[in-house]
Enzyme design. Structure first.
Site, PDB file in Angstrom:
ATOM      1  N   HIS A  74      -8.789 -16.780 -11.218  1.00  0.00           N
ATOM      2  CA  HIS A  74      -7.642 -16.024 -10.727  1.00  0.00           C
ATOM      3  C   HIS A  74      -6.356 -16.630 -11.271  1.00  0.00           C
ATOM      4  O   HIS A  74      -6.096 -17.827 -11.098  1.00  0.00           O
ATOM      5  CB  HIS A  74      -7.628 -16.038  -9.204  1.00  0.00           C
TER       6      HIS A  74
ATOM      7  N   ASP B 113      -2.285 -16.255 -11.194  1.00  0.00           N
ATOM      8  CA  ASP B 113      -1.123 -15.662 -10.533  1.00  0.00           C
ATOM      9  C   ASP B 113       0.070 -15.670 -11.468  1.00  0.00           C
ATOM     10  O   ASP B 113       0.592 -16.737 -11.826  1.00  0.00           O
ATOM     11  CB  ASP B 113      -0.789 -16.442  -9.261  1.00  0.00           C
TER      12      ASP B 113
ATOM     13  N   MET C 278       3.877 -14.763 -11.734  1.00  0.00           N
ATOM     14  CA  MET C 278       5.043 -14.507 -10.885  1.00  0.00           C
ATOM     15  C   MET C 278       6.313 -14.583 -11.724  1.00  0.00           C
ATOM     16  O   MET C 278       6.452 -15.476 -12.563  1.00  0.00           O
ATOM     17  CB  MET C 278       5.116 -15.528  -9.747  1.00  0.00           C
TER      18      MET C 278
ATOM     19  N   HIS D 257      -3.353 -11.502 -11.572  1.00  0.00           N
ATOM     20  CA  HIS D 257      -2.657 -10.908 -10.441  1.00  0.00           C
ATOM     21  C   HIS D 257      -1.163 -10.927 -10.753  1.00  0.00           C
ATOM     22  O   HIS D 257      -0.532 -11.986 -10.738  1.00  0.00           O
ATOM     23  CB  HIS D 257      -2.984 -11.721  -9.185  1.00  0.00           C
TER      24      HIS D 257
ATOM     25  N   MET E 109       2.382 -10.477  -9.896  1.00  0.00           N
ATOM     26  CA  MET E 109       3.399 -10.376  -8.853  1.00  0.00           C
ATOM     27  C   MET E 109       4.750 -10.311  -9.545  1.00  0.00           C
ATOM     28  O   MET E 109       5.521 -11.271  -9.564  1.00  0.00           O
ATOM     29  CB  MET E 109       3.289 -11.579  -7.906  1.00  0.00           C
TER      30      MET E 109
ATOM     31  N   ASP F 263      -6.945 -12.598  -1.054  1.00  0.00           N
ATOM     32  CA  ASP F 263      -6.221 -13.725  -1.653  1.00  0.00           C
ATOM     33  C   ASP F 263      -5.260 -14.315  -0.629  1.00  0.00           C
ATOM     34  O   ASP F 263      -4.347 -13.634  -0.163  1.00  0.00           O
ATOM     35  CB  ASP F 263      -5.453 -13.218  -2.882  1.00  0.00           C
TER      36      ASP F 263
END
Length: 216
Positions: free
Chosen positions: A28, A30, A32, A61, A63, A166
């Site tokens: 995973h 992230d 951002m 993911h 964001m 998550d």
């Protein structure tokens, strides 16, 4: 399925961090941007570098603001699953089509305070539903159990999506998430805070499958 989150890994040793969780189902990542969430992490160049160092499927993911513009680049780079936030997407149906056309699975995420019901029809275009069980932006937060109602709602609608969760997932919280119907569990500090991350992955997997008893 267990997806270790490299947000909790040592960013100076990401290649080693990916190797330490060999056997995980997904990795995973992230992304951002400091706008959609109040934190800044990594972007496409680091994802491309990770893709060159591991054969674990990358679960990106995003964001970020304006995923309509940026998401497809992660799919084109080779990410296995690319998730965007419904709160940031202008045309989530188009994003899903673009991600799939670029060869990735398409994921849609909802924040803890975002209701799922208005977006149930949208999920017919997606492969993955990512339910946030903490406020997105920072690791190490406490699990919000109320979000499991969204998981149950998705199951009640018999949606043909993989359900991922998550935030705050550890040996204590993974069981209730599994019971609600979650398929894939993102775990950060529970994996990378352990002495042996690979063993931590297997313990989480066993606990989710109710194969590992709780310690007395």
């Amino acid at each position: 399925m267990i997806a270790p989150s490299i947000l909790s890994a040592d960013f100076a040793r990401l290649a080693e961090a990916t190797e330490s969780v060999r056997g995980a189902d997904w990795l995973h990542v992230d992304v951002m941007d400091g706008h959609f969430v109040p934190n800044l992490t990594i972007g496409l160049p680091v994802v491309e570098a990770l893709l060159a160092t591991t054969d674990i499927p990358l679960d990106c993911h995003l964001m970020i603001d304006d995923p309509d513009r940026w998401a497809v680049g992660y799919a084109e780079a080779g990410a296995y699953n690319v998730t965007v936030h419904v709160e940031a997407a202008e045309d989530p149906v188009r994003i899903a089509k673009d991600l799939r056309s670029a060869g990735a699975k398409a994921g849609l995420s909802v924040k803890p305070d975002t209701p799922l019901e208005p977006y149930v029809e949208l999920l017919g275009h997606y492969d993955t539903l990512l339910v946030m069980s903490v406020e997105p932006g920072f690791g190490g937060q406490e699990f919000i159990p109320d979000v499991l109602d969204k998981v149950r709602l998705a199951r009640d609608h018999e949606l043909k999506v993989l359900i991922e969760i998550d935030g705050g997932i550890n040996l204590d919280t993974i069981e209730q998430a599994a019971e609600a119907g979650v398929d894939c569990f993102v775990a950060g500090s529970a994996v990378y805070g352990a002495d042996d991350p690979a063993k931590a992955v297997e313990r989480l997997r066993a606990r989710a499958a109710r194969e590992e008893p709780r310690e007395s």
